[in-house]
Design a protein around this motif. Structure first.
Motif, PDB file in Angstrom:
ATOM      1  N   GLU A 193       1.241   3.429   7.168  1.00 19.71           N
ATOM      2  CA  GLU A 193       0.559   1.744   7.222  1.00 19.71           C
ATOM      3  C   GLU A 193      -0.442   1.294   6.463  1.00 19.71           C
ATOM      4  O   GLU A 193      -0.051   0.273   5.736  1.00 19.71           O
ATOM      5  N   SER A 194      -0.869   2.132   6.122  1.00 22.08           N
ATOM      6  CA  SER A 194      -2.294   1.578   4.856  1.00 22.08           C
ATOM      7  C   SER A 194      -1.375   1.612   3.607  1.00 22.08           C
ATOM      8  O   SER A 194      -2.302   0.742   2.722  1.00 22.08           O
ATOM      9  N   GLU A 195      -0.920   2.484   2.915  1.00 25.03           N
ATOM     10  CA  GLU A 195       0.221   2.514   1.373  1.00 25.03           C
ATOM     11  C   GLU A 195       0.689   0.939   1.900  1.00 25.03           C
ATOM     12  O   GLU A 195       0.988   0.169   1.049  1.00 25.03           O
ATOM     13  N   SER A 196       1.403   0.418   2.403  1.00 23.81           N
ATOM     14  CA  SER A 196       1.735  -0.855   2.906  1.00 23.81           C
ATOM     15  C   SER A 196       1.088  -1.729   3.003  1.00 23.81           C
ATOM     16  O   SER A 196       1.550  -3.233   2.002  1.00 23.81           O
ATOM     17  N   ILE A 197      -0.224  -1.811   3.852  1.00 24.23           N
ATOM     18  CA  ILE A 197      -0.444  -3.012   3.640  1.00 24.23           C
ATOM     19  C   ILE A 197      -1.680  -2.966   2.061  1.00 24.23           C
ATOM     20  O   ILE A 197      -1.825  -3.955   2.229  1.00 24.23           O
ATOM     21  N   LEU A 198      -2.043  -2.083   1.145  1.00 24.32           N
ATOM     22  CA  LEU A 198      -2.203  -1.787   0.051  1.00 24.32           C
ATOM     23  C   LEU A 198      -1.430  -2.885  -0.638  1.00 24.32           C
ATOM     24  O   LEU A 198      -1.465  -3.180  -1.909  1.00 24.32           O
ATOM     25  N   PHE A 255      -2.196  -5.814  -3.096  1.00 22.48           N
ATOM     26  CA  PHE A 255      -1.569  -5.733  -4.943  1.00 22.48           C
ATOM     27  C   PHE A 255      -1.216  -6.770  -4.765  1.00 22.48           C
ATOM     28  O   PHE A 255      -0.791  -7.210  -6.090  1.00 22.48           O
ATOM     29  N   LYS A 256       0.505  -7.140  -4.482  1.00 19.66           N
ATOM     30  CA  LYS A 256       0.862  -8.030  -4.798  1.00 19.66           C
ATOM     31  C   LYS A 256       1.006  -9.507  -4.390  1.00 19.66           C
ATOM     32  O   LYS A 256       1.193 -10.037  -4.991  1.00 19.66           O
ATOM     33  N   ALA A 257       0.376  -9.353  -3.726  1.00 21.35           N
ATOM     34  CA  ALA A 257      -0.724 -11.113  -3.518  1.00 21.35           C
ATOM     35  C   ALA A 257      -1.925 -10.980  -4.280  1.00 21.35           C
ATOM     36  O   ALA A 257      -2.273 -12.199  -4.619  1.00 21.35           O
ATOM     37  N   ARG A 258      -2.300  -9.938  -5.210  1.00 15.05           N
ATOM     38  CA  ARG A 258      -3.505 -10.552  -5.647  1.00 15.05           C
ATOM     39  C   ARG A 258      -3.216  -9.732  -7.406  1.00 15.05           C
ATOM     40  O   ARG A 258      -3.251  -8.336  -8.276  1.00 15.05           O
ATOM     41  N   PRO A 259      -2.802 -10.645  -8.540  1.00 15.20           N
ATOM     42  CA  PRO A 259      -1.594 -10.915  -9.413  1.00 15.20           C
ATOM     43  C   PRO A 259      -3.460 -10.124 -10.095  1.00 15.20           C
ATOM     44  O   PRO A 259      -4.227 -10.861 -10.727  1.00 15.20           O
ATOM     45  N   GLY A 260      -3.258  -8.945 -10.966  1.00 12.32           N
ATOM     46  CA  GLY A 260      -4.207  -8.458 -11.455  1.00 12.32           C
ATOM     47  C   GLY A 260      -5.105  -7.656 -11.409  1.00 12.32           C
ATOM     48  O   GLY A 260      -5.427  -6.989 -11.636  1.00 12.32           O
ATOM     49  N   MET A 261      -4.718  -7.380 -10.105  1.00 12.11           N
ATOM     50  CA  MET A 261      -5.136  -6.767  -9.042  1.00 12.11           C
ATOM     51  C   MET A 261      -5.296  -4.856  -9.065  1.00 12.11           C
ATOM     52  O   MET A 261      -6.556  -4.744  -9.820  1.00 12.11           O
ATOM     53  N   ARG A 262      -4.882  -4.782  -9.838  1.00  9.23           N
ATOM     54  CA  ARG A 262      -4.347  -3.462  -9.985  1.00  9.23           C
ATOM     55  C   ARG A 262      -5.029  -2.950 -10.834  1.00  9.23           C
ATOM     56  O   ARG A 262      -4.871  -1.337 -11.366  1.00  9.23           O
ATOM     57  N   ASP A 263      -4.857  -3.811 -11.743  1.00  9.06           N
ATOM     58  CA  ASP A 263      -6.238  -3.722 -12.859  1.00  9.06           C
ATOM     59  C   ASP A 263      -7.076  -2.920 -12.954  1.00  9.06           C
ATOM     60  O   ASP A 263      -8.201  -2.126 -13.809  1.00  9.06           O
ATOM     61  N   ASP A 310       7.624   7.792  -2.739  1.00  6.69           N
ATOM     62  CA  ASP A 310       7.153   7.147  -1.299  1.00  6.69           C
ATOM     63  C   ASP A 310       6.123   6.272  -1.512  1.00  6.69           C
ATOM     64  O   ASP A 310       6.255   5.063  -1.331  1.00  6.69           O
ATOM     65  N   SER A 311       5.143   6.434  -1.517  1.00  6.97           N
ATOM     66  CA  SER A 311       4.348   6.464  -2.177  1.00  6.97           C
ATOM     67  C   SER A 311       4.124   5.503  -2.931  1.00  6.97           C
ATOM     68  O   SER A 311       3.190   4.583  -2.552  1.00  6.97           O
ATOM     69  N   LEU A 312       4.160   5.698  -3.934  1.00 10.56           N
ATOM     70  CA  LEU A 312       4.623   4.222  -4.972  1.00 10.56           C
ATOM     71  C   LEU A 312       5.491   3.231  -4.615  1.00 10.56           C
ATOM     72  O   LEU A 312       4.635   2.550  -4.680  1.00 10.56           O
ATOM     73  N   SER A 313       6.553   3.466  -3.787  1.00 12.11           N
ATOM     74  CA  SER A 313       7.149   2.619  -3.248  1.00 12.11           C
ATOM     75  C   SER A 313       6.050   1.495  -2.167  1.00 12.11           C
ATOM     76  O   SER A 313       6.674   0.672  -2.121  1.00 12.11           O
ATOM     77  N   ARG A 314       6.151   2.136  -0.913  1.00 19.11           N
ATOM     78  CA  ARG A 314       4.778   1.987  -0.596  1.00 19.11           C
ATOM     79  C   ARG A 314       3.789   0.924  -0.872  1.00 19.11           C
ATOM     80  O   ARG A 314       3.280  -0.502  -0.216  1.00 19.11           O
ATOM     81  N   ILE A 321       2.928   0.181  -6.924  1.00 21.19           N
ATOM     82  CA  ILE A 321       2.707   0.070  -7.988  1.00 21.19           C
ATOM     83  C   ILE A 321       3.689   1.748  -8.933  1.00 21.19           C
ATOM     84  O   ILE A 321       4.631   1.982  -8.729  1.00 21.19           O
ATOM     85  N   ASP A 322       3.150   1.620 -10.112  1.00 17.75           N
ATOM     86  CA  ASP A 322       3.785   2.483 -11.511  1.00 17.75           C
ATOM     87  C   ASP A 322       3.262   3.439 -10.932  1.00 17.75           C
ATOM     88  O   ASP A 322       4.131   4.108 -11.848  1.00 17.75           O
ATOM     89  N   TYR A 323       2.276   4.358 -11.000  1.00 12.66           N
ATOM     90  CA  TYR A 323       1.574   5.049 -11.105  1.00 12.66           C
ATOM     91  C   TYR A 323      -0.204   5.017 -10.040  1.00 12.66           C
ATOM     92  O   TYR A 323      -0.805   4.144  -9.108  1.00 12.66           O
TER      93      TYR A 323
END
Length: 317
Positions: free
Chosen positions: A64-69, A73-81, A112-116, A119-121
């Motif tokens: 659940e936590s990874e999915s919310i994160l 990330f998806k809703a905040r473009p550029g946040m991953r960087d 599984d974690s990357l999918s939830r 992200i790529d890494y």
């Protein structure tokens, strides 16, 4: 805000890491987004979670936590960087074979974690709990494959003691495998036995970053648990109750005095003590309100004196 190099990972972080265990447990998706946004807006940049968060909550199955994160990330473009993301593998996911530190599961769990997370890494991937059935070399070999594939950037060990760290180091040296760059022990003013002096010295000598969890003793060091009645109701009350003893109450009394001298909250002093502690890179702290996030910023700026540090250190011995 001063930053610290995180061991030999090659990156640095702000001095408090937000704990993702509350996302999908005590915080729903909308509230999680608000907390995360406020945390980043104040200049912090590191998030700690795990694949199993928060499987313990009624109706949850883990992830659940990874999915919310991932949605954040998806809703905040550029946040991953802008963010350093830590997650973990090894806890029981409730499906046969989906736990532990054998390479076969690690190589599946990371996907599984990357999918939830969407992200790529992963910046820092932890072995969550020791696995007596897994060989160090087998575990580290899986991480070696993931590092070379670019799916993770660094590795850490959570809840490892001195014997496990030295055993992993021997396997790493013998087989030319990567070694853990970060340790995540339980460590706070009221509980320090999981990060004793020999382990601390080992980490300092080998430039191993240290990120502490239960940094506020499940909320006990905020001072909100003073009587038996205070443990009724809060979802984390049962976790905090183990600190409700003679030593814990003495720690609170000293915290009260030091906090009063700085016009600060107890939690701010407890976090500031960890931030200044030798060998520690940053504490992990969870938040369920914007006020708590703002308190993190004050903790970073709190200038404890050497006398304050000595009094607080002595209180929990």
């Amino acid at each position: 805000m001063d930053r610290k190099a995180l061991g030999s990972t090659g990156f640095d972080i702000a001095p408090i890491v937000i704990g993702g265990n509350v996302f999908g447990w005590t915080l729903d998706e909308q509230e999680s987004f608000r907390i995360l946004d406020a945390f980043i807006d104040l200049g912090f940049d590191a998030i700690d979670t795990a694949d199993a968060y928060s499987r313990w909550a009624e109706g949850n199955k883990g992830g659940e936590s990874e999915s919310i994160l991932g949605k954040w990330f998806k809703a905040r473009p550029g946040m991953r960087d802008r963010v350093k993301l830590f997650t973990k593998v090894g806890s029981d996911m409730g499906i046969p074979g989906h736990k532990g530190l054998k390479s076969e599961w690690i190589l599946k769990a990371v996907e599984d974690s990357l999918s939830r997370l969407g992200i790529d890494y992963i910046d820092l991937y932890f072995s969550h709990w020791p696995d007596p059935d897994a060989d160090h070399a087998d575990t580290l070999d899986a991480y070696d494959k993931l590092l070379k594939a670019g799916k993770i950037r660094s590795i850490g060990a959570s809840n490892y003691d001195m014997a496990l760290m030295t055993g992993a180091l021997e396997a790493s040296s013998a087989d030319g495998l990567p070694f853990y760059q970060v340790l995540q022990p339980e460590y706070n003013l009221a509980s320090r036995e999981k990060f004793p002096a020999p382990l601390k010295d080992f980490c300092i000598e080998r430039n191993i970053g240290v990120i502490t969890y239960f940094s506020l003793a499940s909320g006990f060091l905020s001072g909100k648990y003073r009587t038996e009645a205070d443990f009724k109701g809060p979802k984390r009350g049962d976790m905090a109750k183990r600190f409700y003893n003679k030593k814990g109450m003495h720690v609170l009394s000293v915290l009260d005095e030091v906090a009063a001298g700085h016009n600060a909250e107890l939690a701010e002093v407890a976090l500031a003590w960890i931030i200044r502690s030798e060998g520690v890179t940053a504490p992990i702290a969870s938040a369920t309100s914007l006020a708590q996030i703002e308190s993190f910023a004050r903790a970073v700026e709190l200038a404890l004196s050497d006398e304050d540090m000595a009094r607080l250190t002595a209180a929990g011995l």
